[in-house]
Design a protein around this motif. Structure first.
Motif, PDB file in Angstrom:
ATOM      1  N   SER A   2     -85.673 -65.687  33.487  1.00  0.00           N
ATOM      2  CA  SER A   2     -85.519 -65.232  32.109  1.00  0.00           C
ATOM      3  C   SER A   2     -85.749 -66.346  31.126  1.00  0.00           C
ATOM      4  O   SER A   2     -85.683 -67.528  31.457  1.00  0.00           O
ATOM      5  CB  SER A   2     -84.100 -64.668  31.917  1.00  0.00           C
ATOM      6  OG  SER A   2     -83.159 -65.709  31.992  1.00  0.00           O
ATOM      7  N   THR A 269     -86.127 -51.785  47.867  1.00  0.00           N
ATOM      8  CA  THR A 269     -85.465 -52.436  46.740  1.00  0.00           C
ATOM      9  C   THR A 269     -84.177 -51.691  46.437  1.00  0.00           C
ATOM     10  O   THR A 269     -84.055 -50.484  46.693  1.00  0.00           O
ATOM     11  CB  THR A 269     -86.353 -52.430  45.480  1.00  0.00           C
ATOM     12  OG1 THR A 269     -86.659 -51.084  45.117  1.00  0.00           O
ATOM     13  CG2 THR A 269     -87.647 -53.191  45.710  1.00  0.00           C
ATOM     14  N   ALA A 271     -79.840 -52.333  44.506  1.00  0.00           N
ATOM     15  CA  ALA A 271     -78.902 -53.168  43.757  1.00  0.00           C
ATOM     16  C   ALA A 271     -78.489 -54.408  44.532  1.00  0.00           C
ATOM     17  O   ALA A 271     -78.171 -55.445  43.947  1.00  0.00           O
ATOM     18  CB  ALA A 271     -77.668 -52.347  43.375  1.00  0.00           C
ATOM     19  N   ASP A 288     -82.130 -61.886  47.345  1.00  0.00           N
ATOM     20  CA  ASP A 288     -81.259 -61.405  46.284  1.00  0.00           C
ATOM     21  C   ASP A 288     -81.996 -60.471  45.340  1.00  0.00           C
ATOM     22  O   ASP A 288     -83.216 -60.591  45.149  1.00  0.00           O
ATOM     23  CB  ASP A 288     -80.703 -62.586  45.473  1.00  0.00           C
ATOM     24  CG  ASP A 288     -79.553 -63.267  46.183  1.00  0.00           C
ATOM     25  OD1 ASP A 288     -78.912 -62.620  47.026  1.00  0.00           O
ATOM     26  OD2 ASP A 288     -79.299 -64.453  45.889  1.00  0.00           O
ATOM     27  N   ALA A 289     -81.253 -59.591  44.702  1.00  0.00           N
ATOM     28  CA  ALA A 289     -81.822 -58.684  43.699  1.00  0.00           C
ATOM     29  C   ALA A 289     -82.087 -59.425  42.396  1.00  0.00           C
ATOM     30  O   ALA A 289     -81.534 -60.494  42.147  1.00  0.00           O
ATOM     31  CB  ALA A 289     -80.861 -57.519  43.448  1.00  0.00           C
ATOM     32  N   GLY A 290     -82.947 -58.847  41.556  1.00  0.00           N
ATOM     33  CA  GLY A 290     -83.158 -59.343  40.198  1.00  0.00           C
ATOM     34  C   GLY A 290     -84.150 -60.464  40.057  1.00  0.00           C
ATOM     35  O   GLY A 290     -84.359 -60.985  38.969  1.00  0.00           O
ATOM     36  N   GLN A 291     -84.802 -60.896  41.133  1.00  0.00           N
ATOM     37  CA  GLN A 291     -85.772 -61.993  41.049  1.00  0.00           C
ATOM     38  C   GLN A 291     -87.085 -61.560  40.428  1.00  0.00           C
ATOM     39  O   GLN A 291     -87.719 -62.316  39.704  1.00  0.00           O
ATOM     40  CB  GLN A 291     -86.065 -62.534  42.445  1.00  0.00           C
ATOM     41  CG  GLN A 291     -85.018 -63.416  43.028  1.00  0.00           C
ATOM     42  CD  GLN A 291     -85.572 -64.131  44.244  1.00  0.00           C
ATOM     43  OE1 GLN A 291     -86.767 -64.364  44.360  1.00  0.00           O
ATOM     44  NE2 GLN A 291     -84.701 -64.479  45.145  1.00  0.00           N
ATOM     45  N   ASP A 293     -89.823 -57.897  39.493  1.00  0.00           N
ATOM     46  CA  ASP A 293     -89.958 -56.454  39.329  1.00  0.00           C
ATOM     47  C   ASP A 293     -90.980 -55.882  40.307  1.00  0.00           C
ATOM     48  O   ASP A 293     -91.523 -54.803  40.090  1.00  0.00           O
ATOM     49  CB  ASP A 293     -90.347 -56.115  37.890  1.00  0.00           C
ATOM     50  CG  ASP A 293     -91.633 -56.813  37.456  1.00  0.00           C
ATOM     51  OD1 ASP A 293     -92.219 -57.546  38.273  1.00  0.00           O
ATOM     52  OD2 ASP A 293     -92.035 -56.628  36.287  1.00  0.00           O
TER      53      ASP A 293
END
Length: 386
Positions: A2, A269, A271, A288-291, A293
């Motif tokens: 981010s 994919t 949560a 891990d999640a969120g790396q 899209d």
């Protein structure tokens, strides 16, 4: 990663780049440099802030030195513009810029003493004798070479000549100092000690430094931030820890340090994380999640640093249910503080693992040709889509 993460402070004191809304000291805006048909720098935009120790890192021919020469005024952009403290530098000759450049060769005058070398630029500007002597003494004191003032360059070691060149470059008190491979001529141990000296001098003076280097360890040690360049383009910009821990492309992951890359396809994919089916690993890799899209069915690579992989003997299989693979030790390298293992998987892929040598022992806990287990946590893998 981010935008917020990009503004985390690095290992040095935070500067304007770490403060949202900080004004850039140097602004490179859509700069392109062509030599005939060859594009050396391709539409680069970059902001550098006051008192940063910033590194342009890349392999030979990536465009980093060309970009540095444009900052110095030794080359003019084909397109775009460069602002220094708000002033447009395009068309401003080198001698009228508040910039100095330290070349890789150091370019010391062999017939002059150390003091005369440092004083040269000051005398060219017409500074008074007393002021010149005072400034030279101050600069030589800063680089701890006061007692060598009367020596000629050939009477100095490589590290001492490097410091003379630095003192000469700083004597005119430039707002910006450009350093082109400044430590390349030094041996490894001297280079490491000089890196810390350079950092201390930069912090004491508060001058903005931009360093061009192909040495990843040097850039990681010195820099507040690093721009990784390849084929005239900035591949990634961030603090040393961001660039190392969260590479954005296969090129950056492979160029910065050592890495294991597993090619695969996103197969799930959710949560809790992402699952990548990686045939060359022989397992589904969980991260891990969120790396990223990335979507199911998309081709990706998983980058895992060697130090984040645990290695264990065959009779000591990890109890975790995921990210566990088996292989045979192919090569071992002992480097004093750590050992490097090359482990061959079932399909022939080599995986690199590094472990710290925490005890003094003549026996290796794991030997050549020994079956072993490799394992890592979900946090260890970074998913790359380009």
């Amino acid at each position: 990663m981010s935008d917020t993460a990009e503004k985390r402070p690095g290992p040095h004191k935070p500067s304007g780049w770490a403060v949202p809304g900080g004004d850039p000291y140097i602004s490179i805006q859509n700069v392109t440099k062509r030599f005939g048909e060859f594009v050396a720098v391709d539409n680069v935009s970059l902001d550098i802030y006051r008192s940063e120790l910033f590194s342009l890192l890349g392999a030979s021919g990536c465009g980093k030195t060309t970009l540095l020469r444009m900052l110095a005024g030794l080359e003019e952009p084909t397109e775009g513009r460069i602002l220094l403290d708000g002033q447009d530098m395009v068309g401003v000759p080198p001698y009228e810029r508040p910039v100095n450049m330290m070349f890789q060769s150091y370019a010391l005058f062999p017939h002059m003493t150390v003091a005369q070398n440092v004083a040269f630029g000051l005398k060219q500007e017409g500074m008074g004798k007393g002021e010149v002597e005072e400034r030279v003494e101050q600069m030589l004191g800063l680089v701890q070479l006061g007692r060598f003032a009367r020596r000629k360059p050939h009477q100095l070691s490589g590290g001492q000549r490097q410091r003379v060149a630095l003192a000469r470059a700083l004597a005119k008190r430039p707002k910006l100092l450009l350093l082109d491979e400044p430590l390349a001529a030094l041996d490894k141990k001297l280079r490491e000690s000089t890196q810390f000296e350079l950092m201390n001098i930069q912090e004491e003076l508060g001058v903005t430094f931009i360093v061009v280097t192909h040495d990843q360890e040097e850039a990681m040690t010195l820099s507040t931030r690093i721009a990784v360049m390849n084929e005239g383009v900035i591949q990634q910009l961030g603090t040393p820890s961001e660039v190392y821990e969260y590479p954005r492309t296969r090129y950056v992951a492979d160029f910065i340090g050592s890495v294991n890359l597993f090619e695969g396809t996103v197969s799930g994919t959710g949560a809790e994380g992402m699952r990548i089916t990686a045939p060359e690993a022989g397992i589904d890799i969980h991260v891990d999640a969120g790396q990223t899209d990335a979507r199911a069915g998309q081709s990706v690579a998983v980058a895992i640093r060697p130090e984040k992989i645990a290695i264990a003997k065959q009779d000591d299989k990890p109890s975790q249910g995921e990210n566990v693979i088996q292989g045979i030790v192919d090569e071992i390298a002992y480097q004093g503080s750590l050992s490097i293992y090359q482990v061959r998987l079932a399909d022939g892929k080599l995986v690199r693992v590094t472990t710290p040598n925490l005890t003094r022992t003549a026996e290796r806990p794991i030997d050549w040709e020994e079956p072993v287990w490799l394992s890592w946590g979900r946090h260890a893998g970074v998913v790359l889509t380009s």
